[in-house]
Design a protein around this motif. Structure first.
Motif, PDB file in Angstrom:
ATOM      1  N   ASP A  14       0.768  -1.158  -0.063  1.00  0.00           N
ATOM      2  CA  ASP A  14       0.032  -0.028  -0.054  1.00  0.00           C
ATOM      3  C   ASP A  14       0.788   1.199  -0.067  1.00  0.00           C
ATOM      4  O   ASP A  14       1.560   1.482   0.981  1.00  0.00           O
ATOM      5  N   HIS A  15       0.864   1.952  -1.117  1.00  0.00           N
ATOM      6  CA  HIS A  15       1.899   3.028  -1.370  1.00  0.00           C
ATOM      7  C   HIS A  15       1.225   4.121  -0.435  1.00  0.00           C
ATOM      8  O   HIS A  15       1.995   4.960   0.108  1.00  0.00           O
ATOM      9  N   GLU A  16       0.009   4.382  -0.363  1.00  0.00           N
ATOM     10  CA  GLU A  16      -0.667   5.471   0.555  1.00  0.00           C
ATOM     11  C   GLU A  16      -0.312   5.447   1.869  1.00  0.00           C
ATOM     12  O   GLU A  16      -0.181   6.500   2.491  1.00  0.00           O
ATOM     13  N   THR A  17      -0.146   4.234   2.571  1.00  0.00           N
ATOM     14  CA  THR A  17      -0.173   4.185   3.916  1.00  0.00           C
ATOM     15  C   THR A  17       1.575   3.615   4.295  1.00  0.00           C
ATOM     16  O   THR A  17       1.786   3.280   5.192  1.00  0.00           O
ATOM     17  N   ASN A  18       2.233   3.527   3.366  1.00  0.00           N
ATOM     18  CA  ASN A  18       3.729   2.950   3.360  1.00  0.00           C
ATOM     19  C   ASN A  18       3.895   1.633   4.110  1.00  0.00           C
ATOM     20  O   ASN A  18       4.596   1.267   4.838  1.00  0.00           O
ATOM     21  N   LEU A  19       2.915   0.863   3.422  1.00  0.00           N
ATOM     22  CA  LEU A  19       2.991  -0.776   4.027  1.00  0.00           C
ATOM     23  C   LEU A  19       3.601  -1.408   2.998  1.00  0.00           C
ATOM     24  O   LEU A  19       3.427  -1.169   1.676  1.00  0.00           O
ATOM     25  N   ALA A  20       4.487  -2.594   3.633  1.00  0.00           N
ATOM     26  CA  ALA A  20       4.964  -3.357   2.669  1.00  0.00           C
ATOM     27  C   ALA A  20       4.605  -4.989   3.170  1.00  0.00           C
ATOM     28  O   ALA A  20       4.488  -4.920   4.456  1.00  0.00           O
ATOM     29  N   ARG A  29       4.744 -10.707   6.617  1.00  0.00           N
ATOM     30  CA  ARG A  29       4.258  -9.848   7.584  1.00  0.00           C
ATOM     31  C   ARG A  29       4.160  -8.389   7.052  1.00  0.00           C
ATOM     32  O   ARG A  29       5.115  -7.820   6.238  1.00  0.00           O
ATOM     33  N   LYS A  30       3.117  -7.678   7.301  1.00  0.00           N
ATOM     34  CA  LYS A  30       2.889  -6.376   6.967  1.00  0.00           C
ATOM     35  C   LYS A  30       3.751  -5.621   7.976  1.00  0.00           C
ATOM     36  O   LYS A  30       3.930  -5.669   9.034  1.00  0.00           O
ATOM     37  N   VAL A  31       4.407  -4.520   7.161  1.00  0.00           N
ATOM     38  CA  VAL A  31       5.432  -3.602   7.836  1.00  0.00           C
ATOM     39  C   VAL A  31       5.168  -2.421   7.407  1.00  0.00           C
ATOM     40  O   VAL A  31       5.233  -2.061   6.322  1.00  0.00           O
ATOM     41  N   ASN A  32       5.399  -1.397   8.288  1.00  0.00           N
ATOM     42  CA  ASN A  32       5.318  -0.039   7.829  1.00  0.00           C
ATOM     43  C   ASN A  32       6.757   0.539   7.591  1.00  0.00           C
ATOM     44  O   ASN A  32       7.632   0.381   8.409  1.00  0.00           O
ATOM     45  N   VAL A  33       6.904   0.872   6.399  1.00  0.00           N
ATOM     46  CA  VAL A  33       8.322   1.276   6.257  1.00  0.00           C
ATOM     47  C   VAL A  33       8.589   2.564   5.988  1.00  0.00           C
ATOM     48  O   VAL A  33       9.557   3.224   5.284  1.00  0.00           O
ATOM     49  N   THR A  34       7.898   3.549   6.667  1.00  0.00           N
ATOM     50  CA  THR A  34       7.953   5.065   6.675  1.00  0.00           C
ATOM     51  C   THR A  34       9.520   5.226   7.095  1.00  0.00           C
ATOM     52  O   THR A  34       9.995   6.516   6.337  1.00  0.00           O
ATOM     53  N   CYS A  35       9.931   4.897   7.876  1.00  0.00           N
ATOM     54  CA  CYS A  35      11.398   5.187   8.582  1.00  0.00           C
ATOM     55  C   CYS A  35      12.449   4.913   7.717  1.00  0.00           C
ATOM     56  O   CYS A  35      13.251   5.680   7.824  1.00  0.00           O
ATOM     57  N   ALA A  37      12.180   4.791   3.879  1.00  0.00           N
ATOM     58  CA  ALA A  37      11.816   5.130   2.431  1.00  0.00           C
ATOM     59  C   ALA A  37      12.257   6.187   1.877  1.00  0.00           C
ATOM     60  O   ALA A  37      11.818   6.693   0.968  1.00  0.00           O
ATOM     61  N   GLY A  38      13.330   6.486   2.279  1.00  0.00           N
ATOM     62  CA  GLY A  38      14.481   7.645   1.642  1.00  0.00           C
ATOM     63  C   GLY A  38      14.428   7.728   0.613  1.00  0.00           C
ATOM     64  O   GLY A  38      14.306   8.835  -0.368  1.00  0.00           O
ATOM     65  N   GLU A  39      14.601   6.630  -0.226  1.00  0.00           N
ATOM     66  CA  GLU A  39      14.938   6.246  -1.811  1.00  0.00           C
ATOM     67  C   GLU A  39      13.476   6.025  -2.569  1.00  0.00           C
ATOM     68  O   GLU A  39      13.669   5.871  -3.834  1.00  0.00           O
ATOM     69  N   GLY A  40      12.452   6.246  -1.626  1.00  0.00           N
ATOM     70  CA  GLY A  40      11.253   5.701  -2.581  1.00  0.00           C
ATOM     71  C   GLY A  40      10.851   4.297  -1.828  1.00  0.00           C
ATOM     72  O   GLY A  40      12.022   3.373  -1.717  1.00  0.00           O
ATOM     73  N   LEU A  41       9.638   4.119  -1.859  1.00  0.00           N
ATOM     74  CA  LEU A  41       8.990   2.816  -1.724  1.00  0.00           C
ATOM     75  C   LEU A  41       9.465   1.691  -2.386  1.00  0.00           C
ATOM     76  O   LEU A  41       9.765   0.654  -1.980  1.00  0.00           O
ATOM     77  N   PHE A  55       7.596  -2.048  12.244  1.00  0.00           N
ATOM     78  CA  PHE A  55       8.101  -0.936  11.670  1.00  0.00           C
ATOM     79  C   PHE A  55       9.243  -1.499  11.189  1.00  0.00           C
ATOM     80  O   PHE A  55      10.225  -1.989  11.881  1.00  0.00           O
ATOM     81  N   ALA A  56       9.668  -1.182   9.937  1.00  0.00           N
ATOM     82  CA  ALA A  56      11.083  -1.135   9.589  1.00  0.00           C
ATOM     83  C   ALA A  56      11.927  -0.053  10.089  1.00  0.00           C
ATOM     84  O   ALA A  56      11.560   1.119   9.606  1.00  0.00           O
ATOM     85  N   MET A  57      12.875  -0.432  10.812  1.00  0.00           N
ATOM     86  CA  MET A  57      13.569   0.661  11.558  1.00  0.00           C
ATOM     87  C   MET A  57      15.136   1.166  10.941  1.00  0.00           C
ATOM     88  O   MET A  57      15.394   2.259  10.975  1.00  0.00           O
ATOM     89  N   ALA A  58      15.384   0.263   9.997  1.00  0.00           N
ATOM     90  CA  ALA A  58      16.789   0.347   9.220  1.00  0.00           C
ATOM     91  C   ALA A  58      16.874  -0.811   8.415  1.00  0.00           C
ATOM     92  O   ALA A  58      16.363  -1.706   8.392  1.00  0.00           O
ATOM     93  N   ILE A  59      17.660  -0.293   7.361  1.00  0.00           N
ATOM     94  CA  ILE A  59      18.243  -1.237   6.165  1.00  0.00           C
ATOM     95  C   ILE A  59      19.510  -1.620   6.587  1.00  0.00           C
ATOM     96  O   ILE A  59      20.321  -1.031   7.055  1.00  0.00           O
ATOM     97  N   ILE A  60      19.582  -3.032   6.609  1.00  0.00           N
ATOM     98  CA  ILE A  60      20.801  -3.744   6.620  1.00  0.00           C
ATOM     99  C   ILE A  60      21.053  -4.491   5.491  1.00  0.00           C
ATOM    100  O   ILE A  60      20.360  -4.767   4.447  1.00  0.00           O
ATOM    101  N   ASP A  61      22.451  -5.034   5.334  1.00  0.00           N
ATOM    102  CA  ASP A  61      22.690  -6.009   4.295  1.00  0.00           C
ATOM    103  C   ASP A  61      22.337  -7.458   4.686  1.00  0.00           C
ATOM    104  O   ASP A  61      22.204  -7.755   5.910  1.00  0.00           O
TER     105      ASP A  61
END
Length: 96
Positions: A14-20, A29-35, A37-41, A55-61
């Motif tokens: 859901d692009h409108e609510t930043n859910l992935a 699992r559904k997660v909120n990716v607002t935190c 989403a710097g480069e776009g969803l 909530f997705a809190m950080a991008i990792i490798d």
């Protein structure tokens, strides 16, 4: 202490609510990716993230994701974080 569980973003649901949708140890699992989403969803698909209570809190490798999950499993703390994630899912579903 707050713990994050590694998951891989597999779809933006859901692009409108930043859910992935994130694959967390084989479970989607559904997660909120607002935190993160710097480069776009859409740029998040395929990325590994640390998830805390829905909530997705950080991008990792991928290497960091594996190391984190191995450590959590070794410490026996992954179950507590999964339960918190599932509770968050239930709360999100109750709002819709």
């Amino acid at each position: 202490m707050c713990l994050g569980i590694p998951g891989q973003i597999v779809e933006i649901s859901d692009h409108e609510t930043n859910l992935a949708l994130a694959d967390v140890s084989g479970v989607r699992r559904k997660v909120n990716v607002t935190c993160v989403a710097g480069e776009g969803l859409d740029a998040l698909v395929g990325k590994w993230v640390l998830i805390h209570v829905g909530f997705a809190m950080a991008i990792i490798d991928e290497a960091e994701a594996k190391k984190t999950m191995d450590t959590l499993n070794a410490l026996g703390e992954a179950q507590e974080e999964f339960e918190a994630m599932f509770e968050s899912d239930r709360a999100m579903e109750g709002r819709t």
